[in-house]
Design an enzyme around this catalytic site. Sequence first.
Site, short mmCIF file in Angstrom:
data_model
loop_
_atom_site.label_atom_id
_atom_site.label_comp_id
_atom_site.label_asym_id
_atom_site.label_seq_id
_atom_site.Cartn_x
_atom_site.Cartn_y
_atom_site.Cartn_z
N SER A 135 36.62 48.85 44.08
CA SER A 135 37.30 48.53 42.82
C SER A 135 36.33 48.57 41.64
O SER A 135 36.69 49.02 40.54
CB SER A 135 37.98 47.16 42.90
N SER B 58 36.65 46.71 49.62
CA SER B 58 37.59 46.88 48.52
C SER B 58 37.03 46.38 47.19
O SER B 58 37.32 46.94 46.13
CB SER B 58 38.92 46.18 48.82
N TYR B 59 36.21 45.33 47.22
CA TYR B 59 35.59 44.84 45.99
C TYR B 59 34.67 45.91 45.40
O TYR B 59 34.74 46.23 44.21
CB TYR B 59 34.81 43.56 46.25
N GLY B 60 33.80 46.47 46.25
CA GLY B 60 32.89 47.51 45.78
C GLY B 60 33.62 48.74 45.29
O GLY B 60 33.28 49.32 44.25
#
Length: 243
Positions: free
Chosen positions: A166, A162-164
């Site tokens: 986002s 999810s970080y990537g």
Amino acid sequence: MQYAGTADLLKDHTILITGAGAGIGAAVARAYANHGATLILLDKNIPALEQVYDELVASGAPTPALYPLDLQGASIPDYDELALNIHNNFGRLDGLVHCAASLGQLAPVQHQDPKLWLETLHINLTAPYLLTRACLALMQKYDSASIIFTTDAHKDTAYWSSYGISKSGIESLSKQLADELECDGRVRVNCINPGPVQSALHARAFPAIDPSSLVTADKIVSPYLYLMGSDSSTINGTIIEAQ
């Protein structure tokens, strides 16, 4: 990138910085204040915000404003209220810098906690969109406003989940906005990849790496200065590598 700018580069500028309590956000706040900007410091960590506030006041910089806000729990009216408060108290907004971020969970997609996935996407992508949307009308009142998003090289890497995702979204949002606002010519939009920096987020992601081997946040503020000042007035829709 090395850029110092003149001492009064940001004089008479009112700039909102998210994630201003620590790390890159705090370093950018110090750099902007040293160049004459009046700052609105946003973070959910009130003690950290107060520490940055005290430091800036002690330095003789223009007195900043503190705006405690948890991006995870903020609703759409909260962002509209923030923009209205800026308008009522400052009358203008010349810059918006998105530094707040959540690492979320580093794990294979199939093993991601869906709740953490949603929270991370909200903090890193939806909240910057909502804040930018709320502030745009105020920023378009003047001829040379600047929005700066912060991205990361870890977008397509396995387990960054999810970080990537986002950060990929942030880059797309930045380019879309830059394209949409180009004809008006009042607001330019760019993105910065700080690279590996000593920070709590990097320490969580790479606990085996010695933090002393990394640059400190104050060493990568040059592109943030450049993209906020008048020397970059023709730069729009770019992604700048800080290292």
